[in-house]
Write a protein that holds these residues in place. Structure first.
Motif, short mmCIF file in Angstrom:
data_model
loop_
_atom_site.label_atom_id
_atom_site.label_comp_id
_atom_site.label_asym_id
_atom_site.label_seq_id
_atom_site.Cartn_x
_atom_site.Cartn_y
_atom_site.Cartn_z
N MET A 145 1.57 -8.21 -7.65
CA MET A 145 1.35 -8.01 -6.21
C MET A 145 0.71 -6.66 -5.94
N LEU A 146 1.14 -5.62 -6.65
CA LEU A 146 0.60 -4.29 -6.45
C LEU A 146 -0.83 -4.18 -6.95
N ASN A 147 -1.13 -4.89 -8.00
CA ASN A 147 -2.44 -4.77 -8.63
C ASN A 147 -3.58 -5.22 -7.70
N ILE A 148 -3.26 -6.12 -6.79
CA ILE A 148 -4.28 -6.63 -5.86
C ILE A 148 -4.77 -5.53 -4.92
N HIS A 149 -3.92 -4.52 -4.67
CA HIS A 149 -4.24 -3.50 -3.68
C HIS A 149 -4.41 -2.12 -4.31
N ARG A 150 -5.00 -2.06 -5.49
CA ARG A 150 -5.08 -0.78 -6.20
C ARG A 150 -6.37 0.00 -5.91
N GLU A 151 -7.04 -0.32 -4.81
CA GLU A 151 -8.27 0.39 -4.52
C GLU A 151 -8.04 1.88 -4.28
N ARG A 152 -6.91 2.20 -3.68
CA ARG A 152 -6.60 3.59 -3.38
C ARG A 152 -5.92 4.27 -4.59
N GLY A 153 -6.02 5.58 -4.62
CA GLY A 153 -5.41 6.33 -5.72
C GLY A 153 -3.90 6.34 -5.61
N GLU A 154 -3.26 6.66 -6.74
CA GLU A 154 -1.80 6.68 -6.78
C GLU A 154 -1.33 8.09 -7.12
N MET A 170 0.83 -1.21 0.00
CA MET A 170 0.00 0.00 0.00
C MET A 170 0.86 1.25 0.00
N GLU A 171 1.91 1.23 0.78
CA GLU A 171 2.81 2.40 0.82
C GLU A 171 3.47 2.60 -0.54
N ALA A 172 3.88 1.49 -1.18
CA ALA A 172 4.49 1.58 -2.51
C ALA A 172 3.48 2.13 -3.53
N LEU A 173 2.22 1.66 -3.43
CA LEU A 173 1.18 2.15 -4.33
C LEU A 173 0.94 3.65 -4.16
N GLN A 174 0.87 4.09 -2.94
CA GLN A 174 0.62 5.50 -2.66
C GLN A 174 1.78 6.38 -3.14
N ALA A 175 2.96 5.80 -3.22
CA ALA A 175 4.12 6.55 -3.72
C ALA A 175 4.18 6.55 -5.25
N GLY A 176 3.27 5.77 -5.89
CA GLY A 176 3.24 5.75 -7.36
C GLY A 176 3.99 4.61 -7.99
#
Length: 438
Positions: free
Chosen positions: A415-424, A382-388
């Motif tokens: 792995m990242l795609n599973i948690h893409r509910e939040r914006g990036e 999630m932290e990685a996703l939020q960082a883009g």
């Protein structure tokens, strides 16, 4: 001719400064026999080949070093490559320069005769003999002479290296290091300085420097020497581990090196020393035989130092720091330290595409290791996703990368795609210099 124009321009500048002018009739032409047949410039160090033709030393050495074995003027095959200094021509050129100094011609300095193999052997014998006698002062004088020759001329340095001086110096270093090195630190420092001129070292020299006594002395210099000595020790150790894996294993088993290199990275001496230290640590933490050494570096706080280094360091240092961090993340302790640091994920994602392809490959590898080992913990991804991270990894696959990086990037993307509910969040500046590989 080129030489005539150069001299004329120099003369005009010289006379213009005196408020005088020069007429075309006063043009000065360099005598033909003063010019090198290869470069057509005034000879500074005239030497004669066995064919009787005289050249400037630098020009004929460049010709011979290129693989030619003929005389450029006569095209005869050279029976000997000996270059005999032509003192008569050199003195005539110097006299001519003095006579025409009003035209801005400067007298060429008397060239220093290059060192010969026999002279190198003589100095080496002096060092070997003094080493056997444990004559510290005599060794220092001979080593200083050798270092001075290396500094003054690249040709002399190559001649010294070609005649096995590195092994002689390394043997002397090992001998004095084994004999209460604390009493011979000055001599060892001189030898250490000289050895840094001999890179790359041959196998014989490496074997002496990889001994227990030599490593003990090097470790002491890394921690207790002045800035120059610490720099030389770091460069020498990097040279040791860069070629032979067995030296990596030997170094990792020795005491004190983890602390010494961590200190150098924490308290930088110069960029060259930092790069050498990071390169050495990289070899240590990526060796399959040294699983525990990463934990020792983690205990010394190296992960935090690497992340802080990534913020504003130059490209080469960033690449090496990322390589070390990637190696440390092979261990559980390393991954925990990286995951527990607030800078890790945002900084790594931010640095993608901003340093180099090599750095981006290391970043993907680190993110993949963290994501794979903490896949059950949504915090990492999630932290990685939020960082883009998602869009950057996706773009990396589109523009192209190495096969190894591609495999990790593909798995990381899943792995990242599973948690893409939040914006990036994406900074468009990250892609400003990005180019496709095809």
């Amino acid at each position: 001719m080129t030489s005539t124009l150069r001299i004329l321009k120099a003369g005009r500048r010289n006379l213009a400064g005196q408020g005088r002018t020069i007429s075309p009739a006063a043009e000065l032409t360099t005598p033909t026999h003063f010019r090198c047949p290869i470069s057509l410039d005034l000879m500074k160090d005239p030497v004669t080949l066995c064919t009787g033709i005289t050249y400037d030393r630098q020009s004929i050495e460049t010709w011979l070093d290129s693989g030619n074995n003929t005389c450029p003027v006569t095209n005869q095959v050279l029976k000997s490559f000996e270059q005999i200094p032509n003192h008569n021509i050199r003195r005539m050129i110097q006299d001519w320069c003095v006579e025409n100094r009003s035209f801005g011609i400067e007298r060429i300095p008397t060239p220093r005769i290059p060192i010969s193999s026999a002279a190198v052997s003589e100095i080496s014998l002096e060092i070997s003999g003094a080493t056997r006698r444990k004559d510290d002062s005599c060794v220092r004088e001979s080593v200083k002479k050798m270092s001075r020759l290396c500094r003054e001329s690249e040709r002399d340095r190559c001649c010294i290296v070609a005649n096995g001086a590195a092994a002689v110096l390394s043997a002397a270093f090992d001998s004095f290091a084994a004999n209460s090195f604390e009493n011979h630190t000055t001599g060892l420092e001189e030898i250490l300085q000289a050895i840094t001129w001999m890179f790359p070292l041959d196998s014989e020299a490496r074997s002496y420097l990889a001994s227990a006594s030599s490593l003990r002395a090097l470790q002491w210099f890394l921690k207790c020497g002045d800035l120059t000595v610490r720099r030389n020790a770091a460069l020498l150790i990097k040279e040791l581990v860069s070629a032979y894996k067995r030296h990596v294993d030997t170094l990792s088993d020795a005491e004190g090196f983890v602390e010494a290199f961590t200190k150098i990275i924490r308290e930088p001496i110069c960029p060259q020393t930092t790069k050498a230290s990071l390169a050495t640590v990289y070899h240590l933490v990526t060796s399959s035989q040294n699983q525990k050494i990463s934990s020792r570096f983690v205990e010394m706080g190296l992960v935090s130092l690497l992340l802080e280094m990534l913020v504003n360091s130059e490209k080469s240092i960033c690449e090496k720091a990322l390589g070390v961090l990637d190696g440390i993340c092979n261990s559980e302790e390393g991954r925990q330290a990286a995951y527990g640091h607030a800078l890790t994920l945002p900084l790594l994602v931010k640095k993608m595409f901003r340093v180099s392809d090599l750095a981006t490959g290391f970043i993907v590898s680190i993110l993949w290791k963290l994501g794979k080992n903490y896949e059950g913990d949504e915090g990492v991804l999630m932290e990685a996703l939020q960082a883009g991270a998602f869009q950057k990894v996706l773009l990396l696959l589109q523009v192209g990368c190495s096969e190894k990086t591609k495999e990790k990037a593909t798995e990381l993307l899943k792995m990242l795609n599973i948690h893409r509910e939040r914006g990036e969040c994406i900074d468009s500046m990250d892609f400003k210099q990005l180019k496709r590989s095809f």
